[in-house]
Scaffold this motif. Sequence first.
Motif, mmCIF file in Angstrom:
data_model
loop_
_atom_site.group_PDB
_atom_site.id
_atom_site.type_symbol
_atom_site.label_atom_id
_atom_site.label_comp_id
_atom_site.label_asym_id
_atom_site.label_seq_id
_atom_site.Cartn_x
_atom_site.Cartn_y
_atom_site.Cartn_z
ATOM 1 N N CYS A 147 -14.426 25.534 -30.805
ATOM 2 C CA CYS A 147 -14.145 26.620 -31.577
ATOM 3 C C CYS A 147 -15.187 27.529 -32.010
ATOM 4 O O CYS A 147 -15.026 28.713 -32.216
ATOM 5 C CB CYS A 147 -13.645 25.836 -33.305
ATOM 6 S SG CYS A 147 -12.025 25.125 -32.928
ATOM 7 N N GLN B 63 -17.212 27.696 -34.765
ATOM 8 C CA GLN B 63 -17.259 28.378 -36.072
ATOM 9 C C GLN B 63 -18.307 27.599 -37.206
ATOM 10 O O GLN B 63 -18.369 26.379 -37.106
ATOM 11 C CB GLN B 63 -15.639 28.119 -36.582
ATOM 12 C CG GLN B 63 -14.656 29.131 -36.066
ATOM 13 C CD GLN B 63 -13.265 29.167 -36.756
ATOM 14 O OE1 GLN B 63 -13.244 28.281 -37.537
ATOM 15 N NE2 GLN B 63 -12.285 29.754 -36.055
ATOM 16 N N SER C 180 1.371 24.979 -42.378
ATOM 17 C CA SER C 180 0.247 24.700 -43.326
ATOM 18 C C SER C 180 0.768 23.740 -44.747
ATOM 19 O O SER C 180 -0.086 22.903 -45.289
ATOM 20 C CB SER C 180 -0.196 25.869 -44.012
ATOM 21 O OG SER C 180 0.629 26.681 -44.738
ATOM 22 N N TYR D 127 -1.555 21.876 -37.389
ATOM 23 C CA TYR D 127 -2.824 22.984 -37.665
ATOM 24 C C TYR D 127 -3.183 23.902 -36.532
ATOM 25 O O TYR D 127 -3.507 24.931 -36.383
ATOM 26 C CB TYR D 127 -3.908 22.109 -38.431
ATOM 27 C CG TYR D 127 -3.544 21.625 -39.964
ATOM 28 C CD1 TYR D 127 -3.247 22.474 -40.856
ATOM 29 C CD2 TYR D 127 -3.870 20.358 -40.302
ATOM 30 C CE1 TYR D 127 -3.135 22.200 -41.952
ATOM 31 C CE2 TYR D 127 -3.440 19.810 -41.479
ATOM 32 C CZ TYR D 127 -3.456 20.787 -42.257
ATOM 33 O OH TYR D 127 -3.196 20.526 -43.744
ATOM 34 N N LYS D 128 -3.339 23.006 -35.466
ATOM 35 C CA LYS D 128 -3.718 23.729 -34.322
ATOM 36 C C LYS D 128 -2.791 24.685 -33.710
ATOM 37 O O LYS D 128 -3.243 25.875 -33.260
ATOM 38 C CB LYS D 128 -3.904 22.456 -33.322
ATOM 39 C CG LYS D 128 -4.637 23.040 -31.947
ATOM 40 C CD LYS D 128 -4.732 21.807 -30.770
ATOM 41 C CE LYS D 128 -5.371 22.574 -29.422
ATOM 42 N NZ LYS D 128 -5.473 21.295 -28.792
ATOM 43 N N LYS D 129 -1.503 24.506 -34.057
ATOM 44 C CA LYS D 129 -0.491 25.577 -33.657
ATOM 45 C C LYS D 129 -0.835 26.850 -34.200
ATOM 46 O O LYS D 129 -0.470 27.882 -33.831
ATOM 47 C CB LYS D 129 0.920 24.776 -33.674
ATOM 48 C CG LYS D 129 1.973 25.939 -33.097
ATOM 49 C CD LYS D 129 3.586 24.977 -33.112
ATOM 50 C CE LYS D 129 4.437 26.006 -32.516
ATOM 51 N NZ LYS D 129 5.964 25.306 -32.574
ATOM 52 N N PHE D 130 -0.967 26.614 -35.572
ATOM 53 C CA PHE D 130 -0.834 27.837 -36.431
ATOM 54 C C PHE D 130 -2.456 28.142 -36.537
ATOM 55 O O PHE D 130 -2.723 29.219 -37.615
ATOM 56 C CB PHE D 130 -0.183 27.585 -37.441
ATOM 57 C CG PHE D 130 1.187 27.473 -37.695
ATOM 58 C CD1 PHE D 130 2.015 28.561 -37.275
ATOM 59 C CD2 PHE D 130 1.853 26.304 -37.656
ATOM 60 C CE1 PHE D 130 3.396 28.548 -37.163
ATOM 61 C CE2 PHE D 130 3.271 26.244 -37.304
ATOM 62 C CZ PHE D 130 3.906 27.356 -37.016
ATOM 63 N N GLN D 131 -3.457 27.876 -35.738
ATOM 64 C CA GLN D 131 -4.955 28.158 -35.690
ATOM 65 C C GLN D 131 -5.516 27.723 -37.201
ATOM 66 O O GLN D 131 -6.286 28.530 -37.607
ATOM 67 C CB GLN D 131 -5.098 29.928 -35.531
ATOM 68 C CG GLN D 131 -4.469 30.301 -34.139
ATOM 69 C CD GLN D 131 -5.229 29.775 -33.105
ATOM 70 O OE1 GLN D 131 -6.519 29.446 -33.272
ATOM 71 N NE2 GLN D 131 -4.589 29.090 -31.841
ATOM 72 N N PHE D 132 -5.238 26.898 -37.695
ATOM 73 C CA PHE D 132 -5.956 26.278 -39.139
ATOM 74 C C PHE D 132 -7.110 25.269 -38.548
ATOM 75 O O PHE D 132 -6.861 24.085 -38.657
ATOM 76 C CB PHE D 132 -4.954 25.574 -40.077
ATOM 77 C CG PHE D 132 -4.054 26.562 -40.633
ATOM 78 C CD1 PHE D 132 -4.465 27.709 -41.533
ATOM 79 C CD2 PHE D 132 -2.700 26.667 -40.200
ATOM 80 C CE1 PHE D 132 -3.509 28.413 -42.030
ATOM 81 C CE2 PHE D 132 -1.789 27.508 -40.994
ATOM 82 C CZ PHE D 132 -2.392 28.485 -41.917
ATOM 83 N N ASN D 133 -8.107 25.751 -37.863
ATOM 84 C CA ASN D 133 -9.036 25.093 -37.299
ATOM 85 C C ASN D 133 -9.973 23.987 -38.293
ATOM 86 O O ASN D 133 -10.231 22.965 -38.003
ATOM 87 C CB ASN D 133 -10.243 25.822 -36.594
ATOM 88 C CG ASN D 133 -9.483 26.695 -35.423
ATOM 89 O OD1 ASN D 133 -8.607 26.092 -34.787
ATOM 90 N ND2 ASN D 133 -9.976 27.819 -35.073
#
Length: 1698
Positions: free
Chosen positions: A1106, A1108, A1057, A1076-1082
């Motif tokens: 997603c 969301q 991040s 971002y995608k690797k750590f789920q920051f959509n």
Amino acid sequence: MAQNLPIRFHEVLQLSNLGITQSIGFSTLTMESEKYICVRESVDENNNNVVIINTENPSQMLRKQIKADAAMMNPKEPVLALKVGNLIQLISIEQKTKLKSCQMPDHIEFWKWISANTLALVTNTSVYHWSKEGTSDPVKVFDRQKELQGTEIINYRADSTQHWLVLIGIHQIEGRVVGKMQLYSVEKEMSQSIEGHAACFANYTVPGATRPSTLFAISSRNQAASKILVLEVNKGDAAQPFQRRSADVFYPPEIGSTDFPVAMQISEKYEVIYMITKLGFIHIFDLSTATLIYRNRISSENIFVTAFQESTNGIIAVNRKGQVLSVSIDDNNIIPHICNTLQNYELAISMASKNNLPGAEGLLTAQFDRLFQQGQYKEAAKVAADSPGTILRNLQTIQRFQSIPMIQDQPSPLLQYFGMLLEKGKLNKIESLELVRPVLAQGKKAILEKWLTEDKLECSEQLGDEVRVQDKKLALSIYYRAGSSDKVIALFAETGDYQKIVGYCKKFNYKPDFMFLLGRLAAVNPVGAAEFAIKLATDTEGGQPLIDPNQVVDLFTARNMLPETSTFLLNILTDNRPQDANLQTKLLQINLLISPQNADQIMGSQKYSHYNRAVIGGLCEKAGLYQRALEHYTELQDIKRVLSSAGNMVNQEFLVQYFGTMNPEDRMECLKDFLRTNPRQYVQLVVAIAVTYAEQIPPESVIALFEQFKLYEGLYMYLASIVVTSTSPEVHFKYIEAAAKVNQFKEVERMCRDSNYYDPEKTRDFLKEAKLPDQLPLIIVCDRYEFIADLTNYLYKNNLSKYIEAYVQKINPVNTPLVVGALLDLDCQEDYLRNLIMSVRNMCSADALVEQAEKRNRLKLLLPWLEARVAEGNIEPAVHNALAKVYIDSNKNPEAFLLHNQFYDSKVVGKYCEKRDPHLSFVAYKRGLCDYELIEVTNKNTLFKNQARYLVERQDPDLWAYVLSDQNEYKRSLIDQVVQTALPESTNAVEVSATVKAFMDANLPNELIELLEKIVLEGKDFRTAKELQNLLILTAIRADTSRVQDYINKLDNFDGSKLAPIAIEAKLFEEAFFMYKKFQFNVEAIDVLINNINSIERAHDFAERCNQTEVFSKLGVAQLRANMIKECIDSFIKANDVDQYQEVISASERLDQYEDLVKYLLMAKSKIKEPSIESELIFAYAKVNKLAEMESFINSPNSAHIQVVGDRCFDQGLFEAAKVLFTNISNFSRLTSCLVRLGQFQAAVDSARKANSTKTWKEVSAACIDAKEFRLAQVCGINIIVHGDELEELIRQYEDRGYFNELISLLESGLASERAHVGMFTELAILYSKYKEEKLMEHIKLFYARLNVPKVIKACQANQQWSQLTYLYIHYDEHDNAIQTMINHSIEAWDHTLFKETVPKVAKVDLYYNSIQFYLEEQPLLINDLLTVLSPRIDHTRAVNMIRSLGHLPLVKPYLMAAQDQNNVALNEALNELYVEEEDYESLRQSIDNNSNFGTISLAQRLEKHELLEFRRIAAYLYKKNNRWAQSVELSKKDTLYKDAIQSAADSKNHAICEELLQYFVEKSNHSAFAACLFTCYDYLKPDVVMELAWRHNIINYSFPYMIQYVKEYTTKVDQLMDDLKSRQKKADDEKEKQQQESTQYQPDLTNIQYGYASTGGMLALPPSTGFVQNQMPLNQMGQMNQMGQNFNQQYNQYGGY
């Protein structure tokens, strides 16, 4: 007309001219007095301005930005009261400081200054008083009654004592304004409720009372009646109390019930009540009777604030237009108005008597005569006593009372009259004189004194003369008050009060003959004369004394008043002025002769300096004042004489000071004489003189003088005195030398030690040569000036080793190194040196000692001393440095010393070791953290491994920056050792972190990557360190982007991040997206797709995956920015997001997509209750023409801004929708506009009537005019024209379209309105002037008071309506323009009566003469009538010259005769010219006798050739009046007018003329005329001439009467001379006898020119003895003369002389 009004009415100022137009109202403008007006302006919602206007200087108004709810100025002082909420503050404008403040508990409804010191505060429940002085809080006075609850408080009044208070409020009931009052008594603490609108208090003295009563006046208007009521609330001491008065108040019926009283003010001077109503009517009532005096309208605008105007005893008011109006009583017209208009003669007499007003003279005289004839003397006396001025209070009235016969047992009418006068006030001059005469006759001086004390009498000189016979003191008081200076001075002189004369003369600027008064006083009182003279001489007038001091001195000395003369001069000579030189000389001469001690004191005071010093010096020497003689002598010979004869008798201190006045050459010559004659006696004096004037006498000269006479003691004393302040090297050296020669060795030592000015080398050499017993002075000099080597050489070579040891051990051990160095240079023995050094121990500097030894390669000599110091615990670095150097040179285990010794200086020792052993240098530098020296020595000796380990351990960022800089040529070698050896060896994370940071700071990314890969990827200790992984990726982002993706895949413990934004900054968008995608920051990931990669399609797919709401919201915002309205609305609906509703609405409006917007707004409406959403929904319905849905929605509960939506619909032409909306909210103004646009005019008028707005009426009116709907337009216009600001625009609309008759009809119908204003009447007059001239004059006459006259004047000028213009000019007081108009347009505008009444009022003088010329040209028969009016105002010379030039002089003869009493040259000459032409000699003679201001000679020359005898006789008379006696006599002789000739000769008083006329009669044989001439010219004829003529022409008989009279007169004169001669002879004999009797005691005559004061040039000379004659003295008696003079002097002193 205006000049006959009983009031003065004018506009003080116009607030709009000062830029104040908006904030004029009851809540924003306050005026507590005529001095200040305070206005609160609203700048914006948050800021206010307070404007303070001084009515005396309105242009200099003060404007301050102050946030306040209300502001009000103190009525007297520059103190501003501010109200902010319930906080009250008092601010001083001048001092710019806060005086007081208070926080009120309740809301303040009203406030007012009831006095200069008290502020009243009215809350909703109570009334408070707050004092401006002190620190007290507001004090509650009373509670408000319930009747005043709910009313608007408009005023609050108090009486002068603040014992009676009234609170006034108004409220509206059934369309009318009702007034309520609460009257409160402070003493009784009681309230009473009263119906009324305005009220005030006044002090009024009831007839017969001595203490005033308090009256309360109120005014009210209700449905039943309108009244004013005056009643007494606090009684005075009158026998009969004040009778309650009331009167009806008239209101014009046309104004209806809207008008009511708003303010009342009372003038206690005139005893009148000023009442002003809301609509601008002024009512003036008499206070005592409530009688209406005057009523008129003064303002067409509403008046909302008033104040009492003290300067005029009137009222000042402000109306809604910003006019500040002033109304006051006109003293000249009020009484005629009451008499002629009101015909209330009783009121006129009462007011005229009380205020001394003109206009009631005839009434008073008639009333007095009627009462006197009826025998009502007491009533007549009261009328006379109350009458103003001298109408009845004169001598005739007193004589009439005196003529009344006395009736037994009844008081005298005269005494009754005088008693009333005394009760009323002060008597005038005539009354005072007539009253005092009988009082003095009865001897009642006490009554007279009482009257004078009470100031009941007018003092006059005649009154003083009457009193002087009986009491001079009382007469003096009367003279003093009457200003009769001659009589005052005469009485002061008679009573001997000379001291009071000066004060009186200065006070009244009176100038008597002071010398005469002083001479009289000196003869009887010398001491008093001296005091009087001092006062006269010291008092000044115009910068000059009242008397000449020289004359006073001459007077006093002539009378032998020498002590008094001295006293006088001492007192007047207070200043040392050059012009007083003669007086100063006389003062000193007198005192040196009569009292030398006093003279010495006078000269000692040094007060005078301008006297004759040579003369005074000689007198001082003779009087034995040798010191004073020396002060005055300037010649060297005189000075030497005094010093030689009396030098020992003169004070030595004075001699010292006296030598300072001599020039240098004379001074040195006298000093040499002193030392040459008696050196021992005068040496101290010479030293004192030389020391005192050291700055003037060069020390070299004095030194040479003493050395010349070998007086070293004197030289020592002299130099000891000046050496302290002297900076001369020679003085200091000579002082040392002299001290040595007189064996003052301690002083030599002190000077060598303390002085900073002697020459050290010269002194050193002198001390060496002097070989003093003690060498301490030499040691001091050498020590101070660092002659250590010379000192050591001198002492060592002269075997004075003990002084060397003493010097290094006791005097200055610090210089031991220098001594040791010098001894080493002298090859001194080492044992002596070691012992010497050891004796000093640690008292000298080790550095210096080591330096001296090291310089000479004798360092080992110091080893015992160094080890001894270390053993003593010495930690001085120099000691340990020297010891280290010895160990290093001797290789005595130096490394162990360097590692374990803590006190040596690493830099010094390291530097010492660099060339001897680099490793030892590294050890020393490392121990002392000598970073840069260590780097330098390791670089030079390639010790990079040691350097790398040191740097890693050191962790110093600055040092890392230094070694990693590009300037370091060894940087690569160092980096290799850091990467390969130093860092891999370290297990300390802090060291690693510091090293990595250093690489980062040095901007070495490639090297840093290499280092981090070594640690993170290859190492084990720091493989999972998150910070290092972050740093590796971060470094790769900045240095090698190709490795970033690989690092992202390999590493798992980094902070995605935080690194993703950095990657975005480096434009690595895909890498950031994957982080971002690797750590789920959509949400952040879709931001990258939208904002950086710019792919809405990928973002849409990513959002669908997603699923969301936050992601859909981001997507919707992106679609909104891309103007994808339909898609963004779908996204927002999926996200259930209404946050962007404003942007959605704006985009939909911009793209006109309201169908989709309706869906979105319905969703948004279900989410939030926001007025803007509902408003936009309504507008969207309107845009898609869904009016049914719109109407259904607005009828249901909603929070939409229907007004705003309606305005938008209106602006976009959706009038039907706007109509529905405006109807819903009852906005009739906007509804009217819609109806106008839709062409529904009748409905628009009905709606405008409901809106009742001027703007709305204007809009409908303009539309109706354009549609020619004049009936409806007139309905609208009626509601517009009542607003003056809108009138011109409406008129312009009608006139531009040519509808003139309709416009006139509209204005005519509007005049009947109660809201008709000046503008309507004015504009109608202008329209009549333009289009219906026949109605103009009638309109002007009917409504003149309601016209804007200048505007109508301008219209009449433009339309050439001259008669109307003249009428306007006259009534507007522009009389100059009126006269000019009548002259220029006489056919239409001229009227004789009007012209005659107007022309005296013009301001331009030239119009007088233009009027005369106009009448001479057009109305010559009326010219005298005009000139009668102009006579007091014109320049008669100019007028006569103009009439003469026009040839109409005979036409104006009546004017010339009427104006001749002014004795003007032009008038007299013109009238005399007419008399000559008409041959009217009697009128001419009368004119000449009565008026002398004309060219008499020119007229006489013209008349002497006239054919008529009477005119030639007038010519002779004119010559006689001009002292041309010969011409007058000659002209009378020609016409045989012998009587005139004889009288002219006698009047001439000229012997020649008389004798010539006598000769003429003899030659003509006219013996009768000869005798008549002798009788008439008796005083001017010589007897011998008369006798000769009579004898020669045989007419002795005719001359005998003259001769008899002459002999009689001559005999009388001879007898008188003989009597006078005998009287003189007797007086001379008496004087001679008196002189013989006084000859035994000689009195000197100081005015005698031979022996007196003046003959000696200002010196007093003694007279010779009796019988002594100076010019007959034998030469052999010259030797005896001085002795005889001295004897006589002694005798003379015994008899009162000098």
